[in-house]
Write a protein that holds these residues in place. Structure first.
Motif, PDB file in Angstrom:
ATOM      1  N   ALA A 293     -22.196 -67.103 -10.855  1.00 24.35           N
ATOM      2  CA  ALA A 293     -21.854 -65.873 -10.120  1.00 24.35           C
ATOM      3  C   ALA A 293     -20.876 -66.187  -8.993  1.00 24.35           C
ATOM      4  O   ALA A 293     -19.906 -65.445  -8.770  1.00 24.35           O
ATOM      5  N   PHE A 294     -21.103 -67.302  -8.292  1.00 24.35           N
ATOM      6  CA  PHE A 294     -20.205 -67.701  -7.203  1.00 24.35           C
ATOM      7  C   PHE A 294     -18.828 -68.073  -7.758  1.00 24.35           C
ATOM      8  O   PHE A 294     -17.793 -67.754  -7.158  1.00 24.35           O
ATOM      9  N   TYR A 295     -18.820 -68.731  -8.895  1.00 24.33           N
ATOM     10  CA  TYR A 295     -17.562 -69.112  -9.558  1.00 24.33           C
ATOM     11  C   TYR A 295     -16.745 -67.866  -9.920  1.00 24.33           C
ATOM     12  O   TYR A 295     -15.541 -67.790  -9.655  1.00 24.33           O
ATOM     13  N   HIS A 296     -17.419 -66.865 -10.503  1.00 28.62           N
ATOM     14  CA  HIS A 296     -16.714 -65.629 -10.857  1.00 28.62           C
ATOM     15  C   HIS A 296     -16.276 -64.864  -9.607  1.00 28.62           C
ATOM     16  O   HIS A 296     -15.222 -64.218  -9.607  1.00 28.62           O
ATOM     17  N   LEU A 297     -17.065 -64.950  -8.543  1.00 29.35           N
ATOM     18  CA  LEU A 297     -16.707 -64.313  -7.274  1.00 29.35           C
ATOM     19  C   LEU A 297     -15.366 -64.862  -6.759  1.00 29.35           C
ATOM     20  O   LEU A 297     -14.502 -64.110  -6.299  1.00 29.35           O
ATOM     21  N   LEU A 298     -15.179 -66.174  -6.865  1.00 26.25           N
ATOM     22  CA  LEU A 298     -13.955 -66.802  -6.358  1.00 26.25           C
ATOM     23  C   LEU A 298     -12.744 -66.467  -7.238  1.00 26.25           C
ATOM     24  O   LEU A 298     -11.675 -66.099  -6.732  1.00 26.25           O
TER      25      LEU A 298
END
Length: 571
Positions: A293-298
């Motif tokens: 989720a954090f990866y997609h956020l970035l």
């Protein structure tokens, strides 16, 4: 030197330094916590705590890099504005509030950043001072205040643990009922800030802000604050809270995709695509994949910021027209802007080897590999197909076809500062997804799927793109005016009537009843027998007394004469 260039250089240099620091912290799994005591309350220490770990440093570097390009872009976009310095200072406060929220593992200091985002976003949404902006700003700030209430309640409940530094005890206390209640309230706060159902109606309304602000809000600041908070609290989320989040985020993802397919406002289409991606992040987070989720956020932050900058350049050239039906054939007159626009849209769809592909494809394959029900599986793939459908529709209306604007016009790529700002992000949009995939995932994901599941994402993408183009072509050529199509488009375009359920319906009836109460009670019987009647009585009494005071000499002489006559008669 112009204030825009000063902040551009500061943010760009700081962002680059923080990015390399985050890579260093990630490789050694190193973190630093700085704590400054401000006071104490009932044995709870009030501290200003800052947590520097790879996640906070990496997110901060992205916020600063995107903000630097947006400020550089704003130098030309807001060129004719008399108050451009005030605008830049508001953007600075906005970014600083986000940085404070990112760095804080303490609920008190998080609240400063959280409320700072809400307040400054209100000031930015009402920047163009008209009725539409005021309504949108009030809707934005009041919806966010609902989440602030839950935030304040969770702060009071956290006094049970003796500290507001949740990072110390969040893992060992996650089974307690107090922590479950706190997690539920944090979920409520994150849902309002990230515009999940039923709080989604403020996100398209916030498009009343200037386009550089929309670029910041929808990429790395306001709407991602809720996702980032859930990332920090992901350890404490129980299975029941995760199920609630999964249900609402899946609905949000699907609803936003449908709404964008019926919308004709360029900025609102991109805003609804943000809403869809926020639902995607929240749903994968609720299934335990918080690093993904954090990866997609970035990766999403990069291409969404650039997408809004491209949209702003088009709107700027088309005399502030945002209707995609008045565009068309812009690739012939704005080739560089349209190239960036198409690359960002393809990254949003998950075209292989662009930054969006690495995160989105990974999410879909992890969901396919997980033990989810048919409902979640269908929602994910239908939402992915809708994303490609409304993106293909947007490209068809904006880039392809005939030019539908005024015959006398000046549409070109002459905005040098805006182009340089966009060019600074396009390389990150293309390459940053692969760079992050090589550096962020220390533990490798082993994806093991049959060929049919593996090809499902490709099939849905191709099918969604084909449907989007065909429907757009059909609507343009045959001008659908049937009642069924109109009612369907009205329902889906109004976000499943959410405007009337969660916003208009909640506001309209209390305000109408308040008006009737004011007219019939405050200015009616209550006024007649209360204040107004009392005023009339007092004014009549004062008139009598004033008459006596004005004629006191005459009255005295008359009374004296009457007294003399009385004495003569009696004696």
């Amino acid at each position: 030197m112009n204030i825009c260039f000063i902040y551009f250089f500061i943010f760009l240099i700081l962002g680059g330094i923080l990015f390399f620091m985050s890579m260093s912290f990630l490789s050694s799994m190193y973190s630093v916590m700085v704590s400054i005591e401000l006071g104490s309350l009932n044995s709870c220490m009030i501290e200003m705590t800052l947590l520097f770990d790879w996640m906070s440093l990496l997110f901060m570097s992205f916020v600063l890099l995107i903000s630097s390009m947006v400020i550089y872009y704003s130098n030309e976009y807001m060129e004719g504005d008399l108050f451009i310095n005030r605008f830049i200072m508001l953007v600075m406060m906005f970014v600083m509030s986000m940085l404070l929220l990112i760095l804080s593992p303490n609920l008190i200091s998080i609240l400063l950043g959280w409320d700072g985002l809400g307040l400054v976003s209100y000031c930015l949404v009402i920047y163009y001072q008209n009725v539409k902006s005021f309504n949108a700003g009030m809707l934005t700030v009041l919806t966010n205040r609902l989440g602030d209430v839950a935030f304040l309640l969770s702060i009071s409940w956290m006094m049970n643990f003796g500290s507001w530094n949740y990072i110390y005890f969040i893992e060992c206390m996650k089974e307690t009922p107090e922590m479950e209640l706190i997690s539920l309230m944090m979920l409520f706060a994150a849902m309002t800030k990230s515009a999940q159902i039923p709080f989604s109606s403020w996100l398209p309304a916030a498009m009343a802000a200037p386009t550089p602000v929309s670029s910041l809000v929808h990429s790395s600041t306001l709407v991602t604050a809720g996702v980032y908070l859930m990332l920090r609290f992901s350890v404490s989320l129980s299975s029941s809270v995760c199920l609630i989040l999964l249900f609402f985020s899946g609905l949000t993802m699907f609803m936003a995709g449908l709404g964008a397919s019926y919308e004709f406002d360029l900025k609102k289409i991109i805003a609804l695509s943000t809403l869809s991606q926020l639902g995607l992040m929240m749903s994968i987070l609720s299934m335990g994949g918080y690093i993904i989720a954090f990866y997609h956020l970035l990766t999403h932050a990069l291409f969404k910021a650039l997408l809004f900058m491209c949209a702003g350049s088009m709107i700027h050239s088309l005399s502030n027209s945002q209707d995609i039906r008045s565009m068309g054939g812009l690739v012939n007159q704005m080739p560089l802007t349209c190239t960036c626009f198409i690359i960002c849209n393809l990254s949003l769809c998950g075209l292989p080897f662009l930054s969006g592909f690495y995160s989105k494809d990974l999410i879909l394959e992890v969901v396919s590999m997980d033990n989810v029900g048919m409902y979640i599986y269908m929602v994910y793939y239908l939402s992915t197909g809708l994303t490609v459908a409304y993106t293909a529709r947007l490209i068809y209306y904006v880039v392809g076809g005939d030019f539908n604007f005024f015959s006398v016009h000046l549409v070109n790529d002459s905005g040098h500062y805006m182009l340089k700002g966009m060019m600074g992000l396009i390389f990150l949009v293309v390459f940053m997804g692969s760079i992050l995939s090589w550096t962020m995932f220390i533990e490798f994901y082993m994806i093991c799927l049959p060929l049919s599941f593996k090809m499902m994402a490709v099939l849905v993408t191709l099918l969604g793109g084909w449907i989007g183009l065909e429907v757009s072509n059909f609507v343009i050529n045959y001008h659908l005016k049937s009642l069924k199509f109109k009612s369907g488009s009205y329902f889906f375009g109004s976000m499943w009537n959410m405007l009337y359920l969660s916003t208009f319906g909640v506001n309209y009836y209390p305000l109408t009843m308040g008006k009737k109460f004011y007219e019939s009670v405050d200015q009616g019987w209550s006024e007649f027998y209360g204040g107004q009647n009392y005023f009339n009585y007092m004014s009549k009494s004062s008139q009598i007394l004033q008459f006596l005071f004005k004629n006191n000499l005459k009255l005295f002489m008359v009374l004296t004469a009457m007294w003399v006559v009385f004495l003569m008669v009696v004696y």
